[in-house]
Design a protein around this motif. Structure first.
Motif, short mmCIF file in Angstrom:
data_model
loop_
_atom_site.label_atom_id
_atom_site.label_comp_id
_atom_site.label_asym_id
_atom_site.label_seq_id
_atom_site.Cartn_x
_atom_site.Cartn_y
_atom_site.Cartn_z
N GLN A 121 0.87 -1.17 0.00
CA GLN A 121 0.00 0.00 0.00
C GLN A 121 0.90 1.22 0.00
O GLN A 121 1.63 1.47 0.96
N ALA A 122 0.89 1.95 -1.09
CA ALA A 122 1.88 3.00 -1.31
C ALA A 122 1.69 4.18 -0.38
O ALA A 122 0.57 4.62 -0.10
N GLY A 123 2.83 4.70 0.10
CA GLY A 123 2.92 6.00 0.73
C GLY A 123 3.78 6.85 -0.19
O GLY A 123 3.44 7.10 -1.33
N GLU A 124 4.96 7.24 0.30
CA GLU A 124 5.88 8.00 -0.54
C GLU A 124 6.52 7.12 -1.62
O GLU A 124 6.99 7.63 -2.64
N HIS A 125 6.56 5.82 -1.39
CA HIS A 125 7.14 4.87 -2.35
C HIS A 125 6.00 4.15 -3.06
O HIS A 125 5.34 3.29 -2.47
N ALA A 126 5.74 4.52 -4.32
CA ALA A 126 4.61 3.92 -5.03
C ALA A 126 4.97 2.59 -5.66
O ALA A 126 4.09 1.76 -5.90
N GLY A 127 6.27 2.37 -5.93
CA GLY A 127 6.67 1.13 -6.57
C GLY A 127 7.60 1.40 -7.74
O GLY A 127 8.41 2.33 -7.71
N PHE A 128 7.49 0.57 -8.78
CA PHE A 128 8.35 0.72 -9.94
C PHE A 128 8.23 2.12 -10.55
O PHE A 128 7.12 2.62 -10.75
N GLU A 129 9.37 2.72 -10.85
CA GLU A 129 9.38 3.95 -11.64
C GLU A 129 9.65 3.65 -13.11
O GLU A 129 9.51 4.52 -13.97
N LYS A 130 10.02 2.42 -13.39
CA LYS A 130 10.31 1.97 -14.75
C LYS A 130 9.95 0.50 -14.83
O LYS A 130 10.28 -0.27 -13.93
N SER A 131 9.26 0.09 -15.87
CA SER A 131 8.93 -1.33 -16.06
C SER A 131 8.73 -1.58 -17.55
O SER A 131 8.46 -0.66 -18.33
N GLY A 132 8.88 -2.85 -17.94
CA GLY A 132 8.67 -3.23 -19.32
C GLY A 132 9.79 -2.85 -20.26
O GLY A 132 9.68 -3.08 -21.47
N GLU A 133 10.86 -2.29 -19.74
CA GLU A 133 12.01 -1.89 -20.55
C GLU A 133 13.24 -2.65 -20.07
O GLU A 133 13.28 -3.12 -18.93
N PRO A 134 14.27 -2.79 -20.92
CA PRO A 134 15.48 -3.48 -20.47
C PRO A 134 16.01 -2.93 -19.15
O PRO A 134 16.08 -1.71 -18.95
N GLY A 135 16.32 -3.85 -18.25
CA GLY A 135 16.80 -3.48 -16.93
C GLY A 135 15.72 -3.36 -15.88
O GLY A 135 16.00 -3.04 -14.73
N ALA A 136 14.47 -3.65 -16.27
CA ALA A 136 13.35 -3.45 -15.34
C ALA A 136 12.39 -4.64 -15.38
O ALA A 136 12.40 -5.44 -16.32
N PHE A 137 11.56 -4.73 -14.38
CA PHE A 137 10.53 -5.76 -14.28
C PHE A 137 9.62 -5.72 -15.51
O PHE A 137 9.27 -4.64 -16.00
N CYS A 138 9.20 -6.91 -15.97
CA CYS A 138 8.27 -6.92 -17.11
C CYS A 138 7.16 -7.96 -16.99
O CYS A 138 6.20 -7.90 -17.77
N TRP A 139 7.24 -8.91 -16.04
CA TRP A 139 6.24 -9.98 -15.99
C TRP A 139 6.42 -10.76 -14.69
O TRP A 139 7.49 -10.76 -14.10
N THR A 140 5.36 -11.44 -14.26
CA THR A 140 5.48 -12.41 -13.17
C THR A 140 4.46 -13.51 -13.40
O THR A 140 3.43 -13.29 -14.05
N GLU A 141 4.76 -14.69 -12.89
CA GLU A 141 3.82 -15.80 -12.99
C GLU A 141 3.97 -16.70 -11.77
O GLU A 141 5.05 -16.82 -11.20
#
Length: 258
Positions: A121-141
């Motif tokens: 549950q986000a406060g000042e930290h919402a989560g990923f600032e970058k995703s789906g691009e090289p070097g970042a999260f793109c999927w989970t299963e």
């Protein structure tokens, strides 16, 4: 920042025995830089950056019984309400909701098959600032032995919109956010059968994927850095992927998108 709908993957972290070694491995493999002022009160929880944007974190183990593993967190506008739904659907809370001021509130849960995931549950930290691009999260299963039970649980708790894939060799279902049309344009993760090809002692679990520019080169670099390639690079309908294990034993996947 904000914008993560309830149930969307919003963060990932790896629990490791040796934080310094983890920074060397992922810095070399993924090009990440790290927060060098991680707070002692939060166990030196260390944020990783790609291009100056938050993409993940490395966590030193508090004791040797903790697993060496990557974990995924799902966005939870109301962690307490989600905890009630998780229990009602047959899951359990491993860690009850706890505030991490000023960043947010977290909890850790397990589904009926034992797969562990986080809630954020986000406060000042919402989560990923970058995703789906090289070097970042793109999927989970999630890998589940009882796929029907897993589908019921996640679709009841988060309202995921499921879509079974005909083009895969096994039992695979993608998930899109509640209220969206299920399909490749909206899917953010899925459920895979934990079948006979896996060791009988392997429990249900989540696998976190990171996007890379070159799957084969990244797999080769993993070996050079002391890690292992546990599933060799292979073409799939969405690109080219492999499953890697770092030099401390935490497994993750990489995806070179089409």
């Amino acid at each position: 920042m904000g914008g993560f709908p309830e149930g969307a993957p919003c963060w990932a972290d790896a629990t490791l025995s040796d934080l310094a070694a983890g920074k060397r491995f992922y810095g070399a493999l993924m090009g990440w830089t790290f927060d060098e002022d991680a707070e002692e009160r939060y166990g030196h929880y260390t944020t990783a950056f790609s291009g100056g944007k938050r993409v993940a974190a490395l966590v030193p183990k508090r004791d040797g019984r903790m697993p060496t593993a990557w974990g995924v967190y799902f966005a939870a506008p109301d962690v307490a309400a989600l905890a009630v739904r998780i229990r009602a659907a047959g899951g359990q809370l491993v860690t009850d909701p706890v505030q991490v001021p000023p960043y947010g509130t977290m909890a850790v849960a397990a589904d009926p098959g034992g797969a562990v995931f986080g809630l954020w549950q986000a406060g000042e930290h919402a989560g990923f600032e970058k995703s789906g691009e090289p070097g970042a999260f793109c999927w989970t299963e999630v890998y589940a032995r009882d796929t029907a039970r897993a589908d019921r649980f996640y679709e009841a708790v988060f309202g995921f919109e499921g879509r079974d894939l005909d083009e895969t060799d096994g039992d695979y279902r993608t998930w899109s956010p509640a209220g969206s049309a299920p399909g490749p344009d909206t899917a953010f993760g899925g459920r895979c059968l934990l079948g006979d090809a896996f060791p009988a002692e392997m429990p249900d679990h989540f696998l976190v994927y990171f996007a890379v520019g070159d799957c084969d080169a990244t797999a080769a670099a993993c070996r050079e850095l002391g890690g292992r390639v546990t599933a060799e690079p292979v073409d799939i309908p969405y690109g080219r992927m492999a499953v890697l294990t770092d030099d401390q034993g935490a497994s993750f996947a990489i995806l070179q998108k089409e």
